[in-house]
Structure formats: C-alpha cells, structure tokens
Design an enzyme around this catalytic site. Structure first.
Site, short mmCIF file in Angstrom:
data_model
loop_
_atom_site.label_atom_id
_atom_site.label_comp_id
_atom_site.label_asym_id
_atom_site.label_seq_id
_atom_site.Cartn_x
_atom_site.Cartn_y
_atom_site.Cartn_z
N ALA A 103 -14.41 -28.92 -22.74
CA ALA A 103 -14.40 -28.57 -21.32
C ALA A 103 -14.46 -29.84 -20.50
O ALA A 103 -15.04 -30.84 -20.93
CB ALA A 103 -15.57 -27.66 -20.98
N ASP A 104 -13.86 -29.80 -19.35
CA ASP A 104 -13.93 -30.92 -18.41
C ASP A 104 -14.09 -30.33 -17.02
O ASP A 104 -13.31 -29.47 -16.62
CB ASP A 104 -12.65 -31.77 -18.50
CG ASP A 104 -12.77 -33.04 -17.67
OD1 ASP A 104 -13.79 -33.75 -17.82
OD2 ASP A 104 -11.87 -33.32 -16.87
N THR A 105 -15.12 -30.77 -16.31
CA THR A 105 -15.41 -30.23 -14.98
C THR A 105 -15.16 -31.30 -13.92
O THR A 105 -15.63 -32.43 -14.06
CB THR A 105 -16.88 -29.76 -14.88
OG1 THR A 105 -17.11 -28.79 -15.90
CG2 THR A 105 -17.18 -29.15 -13.53
#
Lengths: 256, 256
Positions: free
Chosen positions: A107-109
């Site tokens: 995941a990358d926010t």
C-alpha cells in the site's frame, strides 16, 4: 542447489481466532501472506480484522516522478504500491523458491491538495493545480502546509496492490485498487497549528498530520473511509479480494 | 461536619506531557475534571489528546422516553447526557463539599435510522419514521437491524454536556453540544451479516455494530467525525470548550 523446502505447516496462521467466519479467511488461514510495508499503522489496521500477515518491507525507492501522473495523481500511489509488492514478491521467491508467498499486499498513501476533483475543469478551485504533498522537510514547511489546508479539504489516497503466483511467465500477477477520503480541516488558527507542529507529531507524515493522534483536533470531518486516512482501506480491501476469490482469480495460485 | 478538605495539589494532573500546548490544557492542568462515563472507548479517545479525566460513571437510568423527542431525535442524547453530568456533579459535591469538580463531562451516543434528514419532509426516505436504535436484545434482532441498514445510511449522534460550578443557585451550570456522523453501510449480504453477528461483536452497542472493530468491514464510508461514531466528538469538544474559555465562561468556576 536450493535450500531445504520449508513446511508451510510450521508457520503460524495469519488468521486469528476472532476473524469473521468469511470464506476469504478460511482460504487464507494456511497461506503465506506478506505485507510489504513497515508501517505499524497498517499492521494495526489488519489486527482489527484479527489478521496478521508476515511483514517484509519493500526496498523500492518510492521515487516515481509526480510529473508523470499530472491530472491523474490518484494513479501515483497505485504505481508505487505495485512496484513495492513486485519487489518483495520477487525477492522472496529468489530467497527460497520452495516457499513462495501466496499473496503479497502493498500500500502507498499520499495526500493530494487541493483534491483533484476541485482543480479539474469545473472543480471548486479550478485554476489551482493539485499536488502530492510529501513528508514536510522541516517544521516551517509543516506549518506552511497545514496553514494552506486550514478551512479546506485535502484528499488522502491509498493505492493497494496484490501480487500472487501464476504458472505463466513472469510467474506472478499484479492487481490494484485505490481508495480516496476527503479530509476537511477546521479553519485552524496559526496558534493551533504552531502548537501542533511544536508537539513533534506529523513531521514524518505526508501532508504533515496524523488524524489518529493529536492531529485529530485539527480535523472537522471526513468523507470516506477512516482507515484509508490512517493508511489502509481495510473494508474495501477485504471486499475486493473476497470478490476476486469468488471469481476464481486465486484458484490456480492457492491450489493444494 | 464536613470531611477534611482534600488538597488539590495531591491529585495527578489530568493533562499529560504530550498534550498540545493550547491555552485550554494549561487551564485544566490542575483542575478536577470528571468523565461521567464508564465507556473505555471514551477514555481512549481522551487519551489520544493526552488527557486523563477522573472516571465517575453516572447512575442515571438513561430511560427518557423516545416519544418525547419525535421529529428532533438529536435532542435525545443531549437530554440524557445532561442528566448524567448533573447526577455525577451533585453526587460528588455531596460526597465532599471541599473538593467539588471543576468540570464534569458526559456523553451519550445513539444511532438513528434512517437519518432524520432523510425522513423529514422532503428527505430521501420521506414517509419512513426515524427511530433511535437501542442495543439489540438478541442476535436475531442484531441481524435484523444490520440487514435493514445494509446499503443505506444511519446517523450516529453524540450529545455532550458539561457541568461547572457557579456561585448562584443551584451552584452549577450545564451546557451541551451534539455532533452527527452519517455512516454508509455496504450492501452487506446475509452471509456477511450472519458472520459478523456470530463473532459476538456489536451485541452490546446501539445499532448492533462497532465501527472500530470487526464491524469496520461492513462500512463503506462515513461523512463526519470518526471519533464521534466511536463515542465522543473529540475535535469538536476541544474547540467548543476552548471557545467557551476564551469567552470567559469558566472565569468564575476556575478562579484561584
């Protein structure tokens, strides 16, 4: 010569006893599931579903140029997340070809300001350009960013990618989704922003704030999923992979 | 004859070292602040602000008839919360007149379905009647309630009241606010709802779900403050009492 095969039965189950009795958790119970992220917040979000993936942080540099995503910034965290998941999958297969992961999740926010919907033609702030806000480089930059957002919204987008094995080359497949949450800040005074910056929180976060910490007092409301703001859109993720599983996407990967 | 006066200096401060350096926390540092609630979730929400009030649960029966609030159900948790705060304030003053509380905080959270905005004339579900959903009486009732809400919104409202001392009769004053958060459920299948009900979670919660637990997977998004759904609208509360303090409301109560 490869290493001795690991026995999958020697691994602790990634599914805890309190997990919901849903088909996807039955499927994953004895699988090797990897979370390609060092974020303790993501680990905690999975723990609220009583799910405990193995943690193997990615070494991907996370330096894709923002300019490549102008006008569709939401694709940026998806691209970064996919690179992270592939890097970890390929490394683990190389480390031990006898115990490949069954599923790698990454995941990358990112924080986008103003929200892209507001700067696209017809948007509320048409004429401004949406930018990906990185971690602030110092406290003054953090204060500047929080002042800019005071009384306005930012958009928190998490891109999620999964990698799972296939028989055909290159031996794995990648799929991705993303989730967006709008965060409405109070019209915070300079005094409040300075107090927050002085607390030391948020300096290591994109956009310069942590909604789940002291930073919560800066925020009036959100429109979207809360966990997505914290770093992982848990509800959308479980729904998504449940659907993929029901569609038979993992039948080959998870065959006994 | 009264008991020996307590020395306020012997009390641990309710404000922790990591609290934001805001005027309101300086004011409260050596005050006797009571939270009139046994909810561990409210205690945790205060802890995210590094604030630790004394916990003195109310003995108020919480049995105000809903019918009294028809058409303005949001007033119901305010009325209940105010009764709770007053009961605790009066009891503590009676217990030890030399150490009255400086501030008693109470909260009452209810779930309203459908949201009152949707049933009022012109609302999306005009013709339905909004009701306060209590804790389900058993698992079937819990499943019924979650099935009703599937694919739709409910409204979580927390009423917050504060009580602080005054010189004039009756010796205290009450003020209240409330906060509303809309919760959008996924169109959850009967299988998913049954899995959730079987987990045992939510049976002790109004509406039959806990957003911060396993129940998070049932929920697509919220519109409003997340902490308000969990049980206390922390950001709005601190903003509110900061404003009251700036307006001099507590000058008499907290005079040295």
């Amino acid at each position: 010569m490869g290493k001795a095969p690991s026995k999958s039965t020697s691994r602790a189950s990634c599914v805890g006893p309190k997990a919901l009795p849903l088909p996807i958790f039955d499927k994953l119970r004895d699988r090797r599931v990897i979370l390609a992220s060092a974020s303790p917040r993501r680990k905690e979000i999975f723990a609220t579903s009583d799910f405990y993936p193995e943690i193997v942080p990615s070494t991907f540099a996370e330096d894709l140029p923002h300019s490549r995503f102008q006008g569709r910034l939401a694709d940026y965290p998806i691209a970064t997340g996919a690179e992270k998941a592939m890097e970890v999958y390929e490394r683990l297969v190389k480390d031990n070809e006898y115990d490949p992961p069954d599923l790698v999740i990454s995941a990358d926010t990112v924080v986008i300001f103003p929200p892209e919907k507001d700067t696209a033609e017809g948007g509320q702030f048409h004429g401004e350009i949406s930018e990906v806000l990185e971690k602030p480089i110092n406290k003054d930059e953090q204060a500047r960013s929080l002042s800019l957002m005071a009384g306005r919204q930012c958009e928190v987008i998490t891109g999620v990618s999964i990698v799972y094995p296939t028989i055909e080359a290159p031996g794995f497949k990648v799929q991705s989704i993303s989730a967006s949450t709008l965060v409405q800040f109070y019209d915070n005074s300079d005094e409040t922003i300075r107090a927050y910056v002085d607390s030391g929180e948020g300096i290591d976060r994109a956009g310069g704030f942590a909604i789940q910490g002291l930073g919560g007092v800066l925020i009036e409301k959100i429109d979207g999923d809360y966990n997505n703001c914290v770093g992982f859109p848990s509800a959308a993720f479980w729904r998504w992979i449940s659907e993929l599983d029901a569609d038979g996407v993992f039948d080959e990967a998870w065959r006994e």
